[in-house]
Design a protein around this motif. Structure first.
Motif, PDB file in Angstrom:
ATOM      1  N   ASP A   1      13.760 -20.008 -64.908  1.00 44.47           N
ATOM      2  CA  ASP A   1      12.997 -20.350 -64.308  1.00 44.47           C
ATOM      3  C   ASP A   1      12.870 -21.618 -63.797  1.00 44.47           C
TER       4      ASP A   1
ATOM      5  N   ARG B   1      14.783 -32.699 -66.516  1.00 45.15           N
ATOM      6  CA  ARG B   1      14.026 -31.123 -67.153  1.00 45.15           C
ATOM      7  C   ARG B   1      13.157 -31.051 -65.904  1.00 45.15           C
TER       8      ARG B   1
ATOM      9  N   GLN C   1      14.202 -24.664 -64.780  1.00 43.09           N
ATOM     10  CA  GLN C   1      13.850 -26.583 -65.678  1.00 43.09           C
ATOM     11  C   GLN C   1      15.655 -26.736 -65.589  1.00 43.09           C
TER      12      GLN C   1
ATOM     13  N   ASP D   1      18.052 -21.331 -69.053  1.00 48.79           N
ATOM     14  CA  ASP D   1      16.835 -20.421 -68.611  1.00 48.79           C
ATOM     15  C   ASP D   1      17.279 -19.835 -67.067  1.00 48.79           C
TER      16      ASP D   1
ATOM     17  N   ARG E   1       8.527 -25.603 -64.599  1.00 48.97           N
ATOM     18  CA  ARG E   1       8.622 -24.416 -63.917  1.00 48.97           C
ATOM     19  C   ARG E   1       8.638 -23.554 -62.773  1.00 48.97           C
TER      20      ARG E   1
HETATM   21 MG    MG Z   1      11.102 -22.120 -69.583  1.00 48.66          MG
END
Ligand code: MG
Ligand code: UDP
Length: 310
Positions: free
Chosen positions: A96, A197, A98, A94, A200
């Motif tokens: 962002d 994780r 993350q 991803d 964002r």
């Molecule tokens: Mg995300």
């Protein structure tokens, strides 16, 4: 294995203008030991995402951009990236931040040790809200109950795939792709690396509740016909209940005519119950017909507007 294999990184981006430069920086340092290419797939962004990518691509021809005319969806953007990627292994993540790029080196090690798919698995979902956590857990439980292909839990689209796996995916003829399921469906030797994780970096999630619901339905109908079978069972069960109701009503009418008052409640309950069951089963059948409809149209999965360094 020598170190001169090519690593492709595929990143679907949809309105991520503030994340491109910080992500690019992290990726470049994570990939410095190998030849690499970084493919950003702009899924119809309406902000400056494409021009932010072009800023990096101008200086570094290993950074590539593919843009769609409109938003075709996360899975379509990923599949476009897989079609273009040339690497001996292909990593998707991803945009962002993350998915932290610092686990890439351990993914590559596991791949060199023989895994064809290396999943990056979330240690915990602390940063996701309680709602996302519960719905995600429920989805995987439901998915794994319904489907014959178990999907690993707490695994998103952050994974490394061998060239062989990417070629197999690229040759799948189906229009709608539920990539997480398809990768598991292949049954390739796989391994995991673990990561925490992150929050964002900038912007908001693009997975609204309705998008998540569509994604879940897509996943279930792509990998299981059990809902259709459940509809059949539901039909049988209600038919049996209905039949018992008929016997009860007829016997009552014949043997206890004096006491027998036709009840409004019984009729009302019967109609509501049957109506509900019928709508549910029609809905389930409809989902699969919609799937067939989309497949027979054979439209391209996406249309490419622009390519840079590709
Ligand atoms: Mg995300
Ligand atoms: N994304 C995309 N098209 C979409 C929605 C999302 O390409 O229609 C990209 C998005 O830019 C991000 C990744 O898919 O890189 C994951 O999306 P997001 O972070 O919004 O999902 P979440 O992490 O909340 O599940």
């Amino acid at each position: 294995m020598q170190n001169n294999f090519l690593v492709s990184v595929v990143i679907p981006v949809f309105n991520e203008e503030k994340n491109i430069l910080p992500l690019g920086k992290l990726l470049l340092s994570a990939l410095k030991d190998h030849p690499y290419e970084i493919i950003f797939v702009d899924d119809g962004s309406t902000d400056n995402t494409a021009s932010e990518v072009k800023k990096i691509a101008k200086k570094n021809t290993s950074v590539k951009l593919v843009s769609f005319y409109r938003n075709f969806g996360h899975q379509m953007a990923l599949s476009a990236g897989y079609q273009i990627a040339q690497g001996d292994c292909v990593i998707s993540l991803d945009a962002d931040l993350q998915d932290p790029p610092d686990v890439i080196s351990s993914m590559i090690k596991k791949w060199q040790n023989g895994a064809l798919v290396v999943y990056a698995k979330r240690k915990e979902r602390e940063v996701d809200g309680a709602f996302k956590k519960t719905t995600a857990r429920f989805f995987y439980k439901l998915m794994n109950f319904l489907s014959d292909t178990p999907i690993p839990e707490d695994v998103g689209d952050y994974r490394l795939m061998d060239r062989k796996v990417v070629d197999d995916l690229n040759h799948l003829p189906e229009q709608s792709l539920f990539l997480r399921g398809l990768v598991a469906w292949g049954g390739y030797p796989s391994d995991f690396v673990y990561f925490e994780r992150q929050k964002r970096h900038a912007g908001d999630t693009h997975y609204t509740f309705s998008k998540m619901l569509n994604f879940a339905l897509e996943g279930i109908t792509s990998f299981s016909i059990k809902p259709l079978r459940l509809a059949t069972y539901l039909g049988f069960i209600t038919a049996v209940i209905g039949f018992l109701g008929i016997i009860y009503a007829v016997l009552g009418k014949i043997f206890l005519p004096a006491y027998w008052v036709t009840g409004w409640a019984a009729i009302f309950v019967g109609i509501m119950f049957l109506g509900g069951v019928q709508l549910i089963t029609i809905g389930i059948i409809g989902e699969y017909i919609a799937k067939i409809y989309k497949e027979v149209q054979k439209r391209p999965r996406y249309l490419i507007k622009e390519k840079v360094n590709v």
